[in-house]
Design an enzyme around this catalytic site. Structure first.
Site, PDB file in Angstrom:
ATOM      1  N   ASP A 139      51.100 -38.155  63.116  1.00 32.27           N
ATOM      2  CA  ASP A 139      50.006 -39.081  62.802  1.00 32.27           C
ATOM      3  C   ASP A 139      48.897 -38.310  62.099  1.00 32.27           C
ATOM      4  O   ASP A 139      48.949 -37.088  61.968  1.00 32.27           O
ATOM      5  CB  ASP A 139      49.466 -39.714  64.090  1.00 32.27           C
ATOM      6  CG  ASP A 139      48.929 -38.664  65.058  1.00 32.27           C
ATOM      7  OD1 ASP A 139      47.736 -38.326  64.955  1.00 32.27           O
ATOM      8  OD2 ASP A 139      49.703 -38.164  65.899  1.00 32.27           O
TER       9      ASP A 139
ATOM     10  N   ASP B 264      45.733 -38.202  63.221  1.00 30.95           N
ATOM     11  CA  ASP B 264      44.627 -38.151  64.171  1.00 30.95           C
ATOM     12  C   ASP B 264      43.724 -39.354  63.903  1.00 30.95           C
ATOM     13  O   ASP B 264      44.212 -40.413  63.507  1.00 30.95           O
ATOM     14  CB  ASP B 264      43.898 -36.806  64.093  1.00 30.95           C
ATOM     15  CG  ASP B 264      43.189 -36.448  65.396  1.00 30.95           C
ATOM     16  OD1 ASP B 264      43.847 -36.502  66.452  1.00 30.95           O
ATOM     17  OD2 ASP B 264      42.000 -36.115  65.361  1.00 30.95           O
TER      18      ASP B 264
END
Length: 289
Positions: A209, A211
């Site tokens: 991802d 973040d």
């Protein structure tokens, strides 16, 4: 010396494919019980050992992982080279979900973990200026590239305590002011302990991802992470399967001195050393004590 590759698998990596004579073995250590039994066997003639960092079934949080027991157990069974595989968030647009990063630097923001094998009665200071082994990192880079993975050579890993993900303010600070590339919860104190145990250590961070800093992605979504983990784990197993051919069956002395990290590190005079602590250090520091 025989090469023995130890793989510490993080979220999404819970096994090694193709191991011959595979067996799960319980290893006792003076530092407590490791995260799980260790899966041992051979792959392409090279001895392998696999330890699931969180335990099978993911029972340990990043804080409660028994890092000292894990590293001691690997050293105790003869591991020479440790490959850490873990999930991470990315602070860089070009380090996208599904990409791998061969980490070469860390910033340690953990605060609730035991970070050293040494202490009162036997004080030691090792250098972690360069906390990963370039030889192992190059092997991981080559293996990942051959597997068809988009892999980045080098990056700074921010180790946070967790288990919560970052706030937006933290995420922006780590990215914009501190210059970090990826963020995770498990490579510290693991890398420091591997250095104290004179083990070569490489870290491969698998991006799941962006973040929370990324304006188009918002906060971290656990369901998205789990979906990305599936593809990452398949790629990770393929990468690991290529390592024996690259590292070989014979392990020469480390050109970067990882296997001699304790040479001048112990500061406590021999007559002042605590026998009880020395007994606990039999595996990790037996070469020098």
């Amino acid at each position: 010396m025989d090469t023995v590759i130890g793989v510490i698998g993080g979220s999404g990596l819970y096994e090694i494919d193709g191991l011959e004579n595979a067996a799960w073995t319980a290893v006792e250590t003076p530092w407590g019980t490791p995260s799980d039994e260790i899966l041992t066997g051979t792959l392409d003639g090279v001895k392998m050992a696999f330890l699931p960092r969180h335990g099978r079934g993911h029972v340990h949080s990043p804080t409660t992982v028994p890092y000292r027991a894990n590293i001691d157990a690997l050293k105790r069974i003869g591991v020479t080279d440790v490959i850490s595989v873990s999930a991470c968030g990315s602070f860089r647009e070009d380090m996208a979900p599904g990409h791998f990063v061969v980490v070469d630097q860390f910033i340690d923001r953990t605060f609730a973990r035991e970070k050293s094998f040494f202490g009162t009665g036997c004080v030691a200071h090792v250098s972690v200026a360069h906390p990963t082994c370039p030889r192992l990192g190059e092997a991981c880079l080559e293996a990942a590239t051959a597997q068809g993975i988009t892999v980045h050579n080098g990056g700074t890993y921010l180790a946070m305590e967790g288990p919560q993900f970052s706030s937006l303010a933290e995420s922006k600070m780590y990215r914009e002011q501190w210059g970090c590339d990826v963020i995770g919860m498990t490579n510290m104190p693991e890398a420091k302990l591997a250095r104290e145990a004179e083990l070569c250590y490489a870290s491969v961070a698998m991006v799941t991802d962006y973040d929370s800093w990324h304006p188009d992605h918002g906060e971290v979504d656990v369901m998205d992470i789990i979906q990305t983990l599936s593809g990452n784990s398949t790629n990770a197993r393929g990468m690991v399967a290529r390592l024996p051919a690259l590292l070989g069956t014979e392990r020469p002395p480390c050109l970067h001195g990882c296997d001699r990290a304790l040479e001048y590190a112990i500061m406590t005079a021999p007559e002042k050393r605590d026998p009880a602590l020395l007994a606990r250090l039999d595996a990790v520091a037996g070469r020098v004590i």
